[in-house]
Write a protein that holds these residues in place. Sequence first.
Motif, PDB file in Angstrom:
ATOM      1  N   ASP A 289      20.561  -9.361 -11.040  1.00  0.00           N
ATOM      2  CA  ASP A 289      20.775 -10.972 -11.103  1.00  0.00           C
ATOM      3  C   ASP A 289      21.373 -11.361  -9.974  1.00  0.00           C
TER       4      ASP A 289
ATOM      5  N   GLU B  59      16.546 -23.868 -11.822  1.00  0.00           N
ATOM      6  CA  GLU B  59      15.720 -24.744 -12.787  1.00  0.00           C
ATOM      7  C   GLU B  59      16.515 -25.058 -14.247  1.00  0.00           C
ATOM      8  N   GLY B  60      16.480 -26.004 -14.868  1.00  0.00           N
ATOM      9  CA  GLY B  60      17.050 -26.179 -16.342  1.00  0.00           C
ATOM     10  C   GLY B  60      18.282 -27.085 -16.025  1.00  0.00           C
TER      11      GLY B  60
ATOM     12  N   TYR C   1      14.765 -20.759  -9.051  1.00  0.00           N
ATOM     13  CA  TYR C   1      15.143 -19.642 -10.297  1.00  0.00           C
ATOM     14  C   TYR C   1      14.761 -20.412 -11.596  1.00  0.00           C
ATOM     15  N   LYS C   2      13.814 -19.625 -12.317  1.00  0.00           N
ATOM     16  CA  LYS C   2      13.251 -20.469 -13.600  1.00  0.00           C
ATOM     17  C   LYS C   2      14.048 -19.661 -14.716  1.00  0.00           C
ATOM     18  N   ASN C   3      14.775 -18.672 -14.644  1.00  0.00           N
ATOM     19  CA  ASN C   3      15.407 -17.886 -15.899  1.00  0.00           C
ATOM     20  C   ASN C   3      16.577 -17.701 -15.811  1.00  0.00           C
ATOM     21  N   PRO C   4      17.651 -18.864 -15.676  1.00  0.00           N
ATOM     22  CA  PRO C   4      19.149 -18.116 -15.462  1.00  0.00           C
ATOM     23  C   PRO C   4      19.754 -17.724 -16.680  1.00  0.00           C
ATOM     24  N   ASN C   5      20.919 -17.038 -16.541  1.00  0.00           N
ATOM     25  CA  ASN C   5      21.485 -16.511 -17.724  1.00  0.00           C
ATOM     26  C   ASN C   5      22.725 -17.415 -17.899  1.00  0.00           C
ATOM     27  N   THR C   6      22.960 -17.893 -19.192  1.00  0.00           N
ATOM     28  CA  THR C   6      24.104 -18.645 -19.551  1.00  0.00           C
ATOM     29  C   THR C   6      24.846 -18.029 -20.670  1.00  0.00           C
TER      30      THR C   6
ATOM     31  N   GLY D   6      19.913 -15.591 -12.471  1.00  0.00           N
ATOM     32  CA  GLY D   6      18.952 -14.735 -13.148  1.00  0.00           C
ATOM     33  C   GLY D   6      18.207 -13.644 -12.218  1.00  0.00           C
ATOM     34  N   ASN D   7      17.473 -12.905 -12.664  1.00  0.00           N
ATOM     35  CA  ASN D   7      16.877 -11.758 -12.055  1.00  0.00           C
ATOM     36  C   ASN D   7      16.025 -12.188 -11.088  1.00  0.00           C
TER      37      ASN D   7
ATOM     38  N   ASN E 201      22.954 -16.552 -23.868  1.00  0.00           N
ATOM     39  CA  ASN E 201      21.475 -16.662 -23.878  1.00  0.00           C
ATOM     40  C   ASN E 201      21.073 -16.748 -25.300  1.00  0.00           C
TER      41      ASN E 201
END
Length: 285
Positions: A21, A61-62, A105-110, A94-95, A6
């Motif tokens: 997550d 998303e993303g 899901y708008k805030n994934p973990n990369t 993500g959470n 991230n």
Amino acid sequence: MYIYMNGEVIRKEEARISPFDHGFLYGMGLFETFRVYNGHPFLLDDHLERLNRSLEAINIEGGYTREQVLEKLEMLLGKNGYHNAYIRMNVSAGNGEIGLQTDSYKNPNTIIFCKPLPPRSASAEKQAVMLEIPRNTPEGTERLKSHHYLNNILAKKEAGDDPSIEGIFLTRDGYLAEGITSNLFWIRDDCVFTPSLNTGILNGITRKFVIKLAGKLGLNVQEGMYRPEAVLGADEVFVTNSIQEIVPISSFDGHSMPGLSGKKTLEFQVHYENCCEHLWSRNEL
């Protein structure tokens, strides 16, 4: 070892994800594995094309461009001091709350993992053995490279830890599918055969590269529904994935095969080697 997470490069011991997550809770996550050859991420555009399409399919998303990922890789490889590396790029949802989520899901973990790899070697071959456990069907309309890996883990447990053995899945109806971590090919005369995507296999990036390359070399490619006995009359057999590349098969279900002496397999390997330090996509062939 350092990993990317991230936006930061951190020591692997410092990495943390929340138990909320949904990649952890429900397997809502995807990954790509590829190799960096002398600083070049081979077929990166093809990997990102599949990753971005899969993210859309599971409502995360993303998306990721070549430029974005190259920046991340430069940070990570520089910190680790690697020029030739195994890369796993992991994107989890993500959470979220406990319970199944239908919203995007708008805030994934990369997270990007890497480990050093020695220079390429074309001296390896494998034995292919039939697995008793069948290939499971995809969770959706096609198999994604997702966190849902239990079928593969159970198959690896059946096949054992010997790296010279590759277990081959059959579908529940007895058709050839794929290896535990590979796609399957065989050659007879001037025709290359491989199981159809209708068997529920992963459409591997190296699989697509080999199919494209075969056409460029004037070979006919046939994708279909095949029983194991279809391979027994083959001139050559090999398996593919993005880390092990193109691996000759020396025996298939106990039947001897040419392995390293297969001339067309060697030709594929030579062309692969000539491309791996500069190609971004199979479409550049």
